[in-house]
Design an enzyme around this catalytic site. Structure first.
Site, PDB file in Angstrom:
ATOM      1  N   LYS A  74      -1.311   1.032   0.829  1.00 21.29           N
ATOM      2  CA  LYS A  74      -0.546   2.122   0.955  1.00 21.29           C
ATOM      3  C   LYS A  74       0.791   2.054   0.023  1.00 21.29           C
ATOM      4  O   LYS A  74       1.209   2.628  -0.625  1.00 21.29           O
ATOM      5  CB  LYS A  74      -0.349   3.109   2.079  1.00 21.29           C
ATOM      6  N   THR A  76       1.767  -1.057  -1.244  1.00 20.66           N
ATOM      7  CA  THR A  76       1.422  -1.259  -2.476  1.00 20.66           C
ATOM      8  C   THR A  76       1.144  -0.233  -3.677  1.00 20.66           C
ATOM      9  O   THR A  76       1.610  -0.210  -4.742  1.00 20.66           O
ATOM     10  CB  THR A  76       0.147  -2.257  -2.573  1.00 20.66           C
ATOM     11  N   ARG A  97       9.948   2.387   3.660  1.00 21.07           N
ATOM     12  CA  ARG A  97      10.640   1.948   4.899  1.00 21.07           C
ATOM     13  C   ARG A  97      10.980   0.580   4.982  1.00 21.07           C
ATOM     14  O   ARG A  97      10.337  -0.195   4.261  1.00 21.07           O
ATOM     15  CB  ARG A  97       9.788   2.363   6.200  1.00 21.07           C
ATOM     16  N   LYS A 108       0.154  -7.705  11.487  1.00 22.87           N
ATOM     17  CA  LYS A 108       0.105  -7.186  10.274  1.00 22.87           C
ATOM     18  C   LYS A 108       0.674  -7.720   9.156  1.00 22.87           C
ATOM     19  O   LYS A 108       0.351  -7.893   7.719  1.00 22.87           O
ATOM     20  CB  LYS A 108       0.843  -5.850  10.302  1.00 22.87           C
ATOM     21  N   ALA A 276       4.877   5.068  12.425  1.00 26.91           N
ATOM     22  CA  ALA A 276       4.102   6.333  12.445  1.00 26.91           C
ATOM     23  C   ALA A 276       3.216   6.830  13.799  1.00 26.91           C
ATOM     24  O   ALA A 276       2.807   7.604  14.152  1.00 26.91           O
ATOM     25  CB  ALA A 276       3.284   6.579  11.167  1.00 26.91           C
ATOM     26  N   PHE A 304       0.706   4.761   8.256  1.00 26.96           N
ATOM     27  CA  PHE A 304      -0.716   4.794   8.545  1.00 26.96           C
ATOM     28  C   PHE A 304      -1.278   5.929   7.873  1.00 26.96           C
ATOM     29  O   PHE A 304      -1.122   6.112   6.445  1.00 26.96           O
ATOM     30  CB  PHE A 304      -0.686   4.860  10.074  1.00 26.96           C
ATOM     31  N   PHE A 384     -10.786  -3.401  -5.133  1.00 23.15           N
ATOM     32  CA  PHE A 384     -11.030  -4.775  -4.809  1.00 23.15           C
ATOM     33  C   PHE A 384     -12.289  -5.308  -5.819  1.00 23.15           C
ATOM     34  O   PHE A 384     -12.924  -4.605  -6.306  1.00 23.15           O
ATOM     35  CB  PHE A 384     -11.550  -4.745  -3.477  1.00 23.15           C
ATOM     36  N   TRP A 412      -2.415  -3.967  -7.938  1.00 27.80           N
ATOM     37  CA  TRP A 412      -2.377  -5.309  -7.048  1.00 27.80           C
ATOM     38  C   TRP A 412      -2.278  -6.152  -8.172  1.00 27.80           C
ATOM     39  O   TRP A 412      -1.897  -7.320  -7.978  1.00 27.80           O
ATOM     40  CB  TRP A 412      -3.483  -5.259  -6.164  1.00 27.80           C
TER      41      TRP A 412
END
Length: 559
Positions: A74, A76, A97, A108, A276, A304, A384, A412
Site C-alpha cells: 500500500k 509502495t 505516516r 513488519k 490503524a 492496513f 509480482f 516496485w
C-alpha cells in the site's frame, strides 16, 4: 535473471536533491523550511498559516484489501502513484505516516515504500527521523510523571488511585510492560498502583498531534485529556494537572510537517503515525491540509485494509477535518487474494484460479465498503513476477462486475514508468467530480449504535457484543457529553472478524468488545475488540536480530 536489489540498496543508490529544491517544486520559499540536514525539513508554522486561504487540490486515498503475509504494497503504491502523477505532468505530492520503531525491529520492517517506489532518506525515516515520535513519547510520559507527582504531593485533585487511566508509552514492542505495578520501594517513591505501557503510536497524544489544526488547537486538545477519575466518578484532566502548556512546548516543533522526497525527487510529506489496528491510522491533518494548498493532487494512505484504515480515514479524519476525498485506490496483489482463498504462503507462486476466485470475496467487500462512503474507486493490482495473465484477467473481470476498473501496476520494479496507466485513471476519476462523500453514521447516533453500524456495514458482522461493564462505559461517556464522538475500533487487521485466522469475507460473526477507552482530547471513543493489544510483542525471531552496521559503518538488515 538480474539480481534483485534490496530496498535499502536501492535507496542508498538514489540521487537526492537538496530539500530546498524539493520545496521549490511546490513553490515553498527556502526561508519557510526548517532544515534537518540536506535532505529533510519541516515547514514553518507561519508559512502554513499564510497559505490557508488557497483553494484545495484533489485528495486521493490509497487503501487495500485485508493484509496477509503475502504482502500488498500500500505504501509502495502511494509513493509510486505520486511519482506517476508527476510523470504525466500533474503537480502532485504524497502524504504518508512516519514508521514506528516497534514493527521496524519486530516483524513488519520499515514503512518507506519499496523497490523503486520509496521515500528517502530511507534509514532516517525508518529510525529517528526528525524526532517527532520521541517528542510524543516525552509529552505522554511527562503527563504520567505529573499525575503521579500530584498524588505524591497530597492529591489535591482527589484522584481515586484505582481510577487513574493514563498510561505510559514507548515506541517499541515490549509485552513485558503491558501491565505493571509502579511506585514500589517505599514512601519516597509514592503510592503503589497498577499501570501499564502502550506503544507510542497508540498514545492519545499521537492521535491529538495528527488531528490538531494548529498550536492553539493542540493545546486545547491536550488539556482535555482525561487522566483519571475522582471517587464521585468526575474526570480529572491534563489541564487541571497543569501539564498542557509543557506538553505543547514539547510538541511544538513536532506539529510541523516533515518534507522529504521520493526516489524520483518528488515532494513527500511524512508526518504522524497512529496505527490503524489500535488507533485511527492516518497521517496528520495539518500535513494533508498543507499539501492540498500546495499541490493539485495529494495522494495519501490509511493503514492496513479498508475496513480499518479507510473507515477511520473517512469517519474520523475527514469528519473532523472537513476533508472531502475525490477518489480512492484499493491495492491488491494476486498473491494476497489467493491467500484469502486458502492457499498457504509457500504455494502462492503457483497459478490457482479456484483459490483466486474464492479469495476475491475479500476484495469485493472492500469495494462495497468504499462505495458506501460515496468515493469512486479504482483497483491497483500490485504485480509480482509469479502472477499469470489468467489470474490478472480474472481480477479485472471481477472488478468490472462492480463497475470498477482494475489496473496492473509495476511501480516496485519500474518506478513511475510502471504506474502511468493508474496515474491517468486516478487523475480522471478525481477530476470527474463524481465523489459524493458521506460518513457512515451521523454524530447524533448513540455510541453503541455507531459501533454496531461499523461492525455490520463494514465487517459483515451480525452484531457487536460487550458485557455489562463495557456497555456501561459507553452509557457513561454519553452521559458525560461525549456522545457525539466517532468510534475508533481497535481490532486485528488480518480479518473482517476479530479472529486473525478467519480469511476472505466472513459474515454473521460477532465482534466482542473487551474495553472502551475515552480519548477526550483526540475526540473519539476507542473500542478494543477481541485479543488486540495496544502494546504489541516481538515475534519469535525479531527483525532486530539481523540489523546492524557493516565494516563501513552502514546499516544492514533494515528493510
Amino acid at each position: 535473471m538480474a539480481e534483485v536489489k534490496s530496498d535499502i540498496e536501492i535507496a542508498r543508490a538514489a540521487s537526492p536533491r537538496p530539500i530546498q529544491e524539493i520545496g521549490e517544486k511546490l513553490a515553498i520559499p527556502p526561508e519557510s523550511l526548517v532544515p534537518f540536514g540536506h535532505d529533510k525539513a519541516k515547514l514553518s508554522a507561519d508559512y502554513i498559516s499564510s497559505i490557508n486561504g488557497r483553494p484545495d487540490g484533489k485528495l486521493i486515498l490509497v487503501t487495500a484489501i485485508s493484509p496477509t503475509p503475502a504482502g500488498e504494497g500500500k505504501t509502495t503504491t502511494t509513493v509510486g502513484l505520486g511519482d506517476g502523477l508527476n510523470r504525466i505532468g500533474k503537480k502532485a505530492a504524497i502524504c504518508i505516516r512516519e514508521p514506528s520503531l516497534g514493527p521496524c525491529f519486530g516483524m513488519k520492517g520499515g514503512a518507506a515504500g519499496g523497490g523503486y517506489a520509496q521515500v528517502i532518506p530511507m534509514e532516517d525515516i525508518n529510525l529517528h527521523f526528525t524526532g517527532d515520535f520521541h517528542a510524543i513519547t516525552s509529552a505522554n510520559n511527562l503527563l504520567s510523571a505529573m499525575v503521579d507527582n500530584h498524588v505524591y504531593w497530597g492529591n489535591g485533585l482527589e484522584f481515586d488511585m484505582r481510577r487513574i487511566v493514563w498510561r505510559r508509552v514507548m515506541d517499541m514492542n515490549d509485552r513485558a510492560l503491558r501491565e505493571i505495578v509502579c511506585s514500589l520501594g517505599g514512601v519516597s517513591n509514592g503510592f503503589p498502583r497498577e499501570g501499564g505501557f502502550d506503544i507510542t503510536v497508540a498514545s492519545e497524544v499521537m492521535a491529538i498531534l495528527c488531528l490538531a489544526t494548529d498550536r492553539e488547537d493542540l493545546r486545547r486538545r491536550l488539556g482535555n485529556i482525561v487522566v483519571g477519575y475522582r471517587r464521585d466518578r468526575s474526570p480529572v484532566t491534563a489541564r487541571e494537572i497543569k501539564a498542557d502548556g509543557a506538553m505543547t512546548v514539547l510538541l511544538d516543533q513536532a506539529l510541523q510537517p516533515n518534507l522529504v522526497q521520493t526516489l524520483e525527487n518528488n515532494p513527500a510529506f511524512i508526518h504522524g503515525g497512529p496505527f490503524a489496528n489500535i488507533a485511527h491510522g492516518c497521517n496528520s491533518v495539518i500535513a494533508t491540509k498543507t499539501a492540498l494548498k500546495l499541490a493539485d493532487y495529494v495522494v495519501t494512505e490509511a493503514g492496513f485494509g479498508a475496513d480499518l484504515g479507510a473507515e477511520k480515514f473517512f469517519d474520523i479524519k475527514c469528519r473532523k477535518a472537513g476533508l472531502h476525498p475525490d477518489a480512492a485506490v484499493i491495492v491488491a496483489t494476486i498473491r494476497a487474494i489467493k491467500h484469502h482463498g486458502g492457499v498457504a504462503k509457500e504455494d502462492l507462486n503457483t497459478e490457482n484460479l479456484e483459490a483466486l476466485d474464492k479469495g476475491l470475496a475479500n476484495l469485493g467487500r472492500h469495494l462495497r465498503n468504499v462505495a458506501k462512503f460515496g468515493v469512486p474507486a479504482v483497483v491497483g493490482i500490485n504485480r509480482f513476477l509469479s502472477d499469470t495473465e489468467a489470474e490478472i484477467q480474472a481480477v479485472k473481470d471481477y472488478c468490472a462486475e462492480f463497475g470498477v476498473e482494475a489496473v496492473l501496476c509495476e511501480h516496485w520494479a519500474k518506478g513511475s514508468a510502471g504506474v502511468e496507466e493508474l496515474a491517468h485513471k486516478v487523475a480522471a476519476l478525481a477530476d470527474d467530480g463524481h465523489a459524493q462523500f458521506r460518513t457512515l453514521y451521523e454524530d447524533s447516533m448513540p455510541l453503541w449504535d455507531k459501533l454496531r453500524t461499523v461492525c455490520r456495514e463494514i465487517y459483515g458482522a451480525e452484531d457487536a457484543i460487550g458485557d455489562k461493564k463495557v456497555r456501561q462505559q459507553f452509557a457513561d461517556y454519553e452521559a458525560a457529553g461525549y456522545g457525539h464522538f466517532p468510534i475508533c475500533v481497535a481490532k486485528t487487521q488480518y480479518s473482517f472478524s476479530t479472529d486473525p485466522n478467519l480469511k476472505g469475507a466472513p459474515s454473521d460473526h460477532v465482534v466482542p468488545v473487551r474495553e472502551a477507552r475515552l480519548s477526550a482530547g483526540a475526540e473519539f471513543i476507542v473500542a478494543i475488540c477481541g485479543e488486540i493489544m495496544t502494546m504489541p510483542g516481538l515475534p519469535r525471531t525479531p527483525a532486530a536480530e539481523h540489523i546492524g552496521l557493516d565494516e563501513n559503518g552502514e546499516i544492514v538488515g533494515l528493510f
